[in-house]
Design an enzyme around this catalytic site. Structure first.
Site, PDB file in Angstrom:
ATOM      1  N   SER A   1      -4.713  14.246 -34.271  1.00 41.95           N
ATOM      2  CA  SER A   1      -4.635  13.034 -33.480  1.00 41.95           C
ATOM      3  C   SER A   1      -3.204  12.514 -33.398  1.00 41.95           C
ATOM      4  CB  SER A   1      -5.578  11.975 -34.068  1.00 41.95           C
ATOM      5  OG  SER A   1      -4.859  10.895 -34.600  1.00 41.95           O
ATOM      6  N   LYS A   2      -2.889  12.028 -32.202  1.00 43.41           N
ATOM      7  CA  LYS A   2      -1.542  11.547 -31.922  1.00 43.41           C
ATOM      8  C   LYS A   2      -1.183  10.399 -32.861  1.00 43.41           C
ATOM      9  CE  LYS A   2       0.871   9.822 -27.827  1.00 43.41           C
ATOM     10  NZ  LYS A   2       0.771   9.611 -26.380  1.00 43.41           N
ATOM     11  N   ARG A   3      -2.172   9.571 -33.154  1.00 47.81           N
ATOM     12  CA  ARG A   3      -1.935   8.389 -33.961  1.00 47.81           C
ATOM     13  C   ARG A   3      -1.796   8.725 -35.447  1.00 47.81           C
ATOM     14  NH1 ARG A   3      -5.472   5.012 -35.963  1.00 47.81           N
ATOM     15  NH2 ARG A   3      -7.172   6.181 -35.022  1.00 47.81           N
TER      16      ARG A   3
END
Ligand code: GLU
Length: 558
Positions: A306-308
């Site tokens: 995930s990017k986050r």
């Protein structure tokens, strides 16, 4: 008004016909079996590991087969456009040695199949939309957002598939109703906004048995049975810009792509693409739908990167930490092809390009990404890079990402020697992982970075000053490794330490400690750390002056 007249009304003045475009972009003159692949990133400013993973597949397929790999900028989603994103894409991929033969570059397009930026291809898409309109395979649709949401609610209450398809847009059958035909004509002339939709031939809401299916061979997933599309998807938006679906089909045909490598998130749209290729009378490319990159999450379960949560998803992470591109490449190959590691064991010195990559050996159920494994692979990869070359590479990295380490690069021969330390031993040391880590690891060779990190061992702390004095007094820089160690042993026994650890272990009450405790005191004085490669070898690289200065400073501070 007939279909042809409608198409002329919507697109009265396009510079070329569909046939002309076909002639302008003829089939490529390539040897049998050569593959043409492309990378089609959207310039969102975030280029991630998934892009790189796909790019490797594209690059390998094209270059292994003597084909062409090109870069196409997919900027049809204007909301997501980010300044300088194209530059980021090209430089990030270039860092990992992904080289395109053709397509968008920082200084314009290269190749005969351009333009390679979708936003510059408006006329082309419109020409093929016009063709579909003229053949009654597409229609202009004036439904407003409000009307579409009313339709959706109605579909929900009737438990029907959501979307615009036969029976839901009155504009679909404009040709059967003179009133609607005249509304369409008037509104087009008045400049009202509309989209162009595909007029799907599929049967909506059919049962599984009734649904027509298409047999498609996916190069990664094998035989697929793809259901017929029935959605009247938008092909040209109100702005005149095509949707992904339409741009994909038109571009990959005209650019003569043979293999479309893309993420599995596109699999559900495949029915649409099949229908569009069919309507346009074009051959389907070979699809290679790649699996999502996964990692083992905090709870021990597999999850998508995930990017986050996962900085390692961004390619910037690898560049700014200073992972060598060869290491990332090597690692990606191990997750791309299940037989790569075995091949590497059999061919430790070979160039990774000699490995025969195949889509069949790719995982279709989620490729597992593991940073620790990358670090292991990296240690090994760096061992195979000549230390002088590695030094140069680190310098380039530092200039771009970590100028605070400029002092490391003042004497490149010296740096090469440092990097070479322990690499030619029978069991070579493999402690160099990535640039930022290396800067820390070799820091003690530089006064700018030297600091004492560990404490003297308890067994020898009280004698530290005496040990260091004796060591400094007897120090002869020209001693060989054996002479040098003989002196340490002597100092140890003189001060009441066992000359061999096993003697101390046998009779701990007879000694203060053993020779290892004594040499750790010296190690900490010189390197600031209790662990390091061979002290004698380090001293030879440090030079006599630095060795004496460090010892004197440690004596002063003890
Ligand atoms: N522009 C698409 C994306 O960024 C590319 C998909 C494709 O390769 O067809 O997801």
């Amino acid at each position: 008004m007939n279909y042809k007249e409608l198409s002329e009304l919507i697109y009265p003045s396009l510079p070329h016909t569909a046939e002309e475009y076909e002639a302008m972009y003829p089939p490529r003159d390539l040897p049998e079996g050569a593959m043409v692949t492309r990378l089609g990133p959207s310039p969102t400013g975030f280029i991630h590991l998934g892009n790189l993973y796909g790019a490797f597949v594209d690059e390998r397929l094209a270059h292994q087969s003597g084909g062409v790999f090109y870069l196409r900028i997919e900027d049809t989603d204007d909301k997501r456009y980010v300044e300088n994103a194209v530059e980021t894409i090209i430089t990030s991929l270039g860092f990992f040695d992904i080289r395109f033969d053709e397509g968008a570059t920082l200084t314009g397009d290269i190749g005969d199949y351009g333009d390679y930026t979708q936003s510059h291809r408006g006329d082309i898409y419109q020409t093929f939309a016009k063709k579909l309109l003229a053949e009654g395979l597409a229609y202009p649709c004036f439904l407003s957002e409000e009307e579409i949401s009313v339709i959706r609610e109605e579909q929900e209450s009737q438990r029907l598939s959501p979307g615009i398809y036969a029976g839901w847009s009155k504009y679909r059958d404009w040709d059967k109703d003179p009133e609607i035909a005249s509304e369409v004509e008037t509104r087009i002339k008045a400049g009202d906004p509309f989209v162009i939709r595909l007029k799907s031939k599929g049967v909506p809401n059919a049962t599984a048995e009734e649904t027509k299916r298409h047999a498609v061979t996916d190069a990664v997933r094998g035989e697929l049975s793809v259901p017929d599309n029935f959605l009247d998807v938008v092909i040209i938006k109100q702005t005149g810009i095509p949707t992904y679906h339409f741009a994909h089909v038109v571009d990959d045909h005209l650019m003569r792509t043979t293999h479309v490598v893309r993420g599995e998130e596109w699999l559900p749209s495949l029915p649409i693409h099949i229908e569009l290729f069919e309507d346009l009378g074009w051959e389907l490319p070979v699809y290679c739908h790649t699996a999502q990159l996964m990692k083992i999450g905090e709870d021990g379960n597999k999850r998508k990167l995930s990017k986050r949560k996962d900085p390692e998803l961004s390619l910037d992470f690898y560049r700014s930490e200073g992972y060598h591109p060869a290491a990332v490449r090597e690692y990606l190959l191990t997750i791309l092809n299940s037989n790569y590691e075995e091949w590497r064991m059999e061919n430790p010195e070979a160039d990774s390009d000699e490995f025969r990559f195949t889509t069949e050996k790719m995982s279709s159920s989620g490729a597992l990404f593991d940073l620790d494994k990358l670090n292991d692979v990296s240690k090994n990869t760096l061992l195979h890079i000549d230390s002088r070359e590695l030094a140069e590479w680190l310098k380039g990295w530092s200039e771009e990402f970590a100028p605070e380490y400029a002092y490391v690069f003042k004497d490149m021969d010296h740096l090469a020697e440092i990097l070479d330390l322990g690499r030619h031993d029978a069991r070579p040391r493999a402690d160099l992982v990535y640039a930022r880590q290396i800067m820390g690891f070799i820091g003690y060779f530089f006064d700018e970075a030297f600091k004492v990190e560990d404490e003297f061992p308890a067994e020898a702390a009280a004698d530290a000053e005496a040990i260091l004095r004796a060591y400094l007094d007897s120090y002869d820089h020209s001693d060989d490794n054996e002479q040098w160690f003989g002196k340490i042993r002597q100092i140890a026994t003189d001060l009441g330490y066992a000359a061999k650890p096993k003697d101390y272990k046998k009779n701990p009450d007879d000694y203060k400690g053993h020779v290892g405790h004594v040499s750790t005191v010296i190690r900490i004085a010189l390197m600031g750390r209790a662990q390091s490669p061979d002290v004698w070898a380090i001293q030879q690289i440090m030079g006599e002056e630095m060795v004496r200065e460090r010892l004197e400073a440690a004596i002063r501070n003890s």
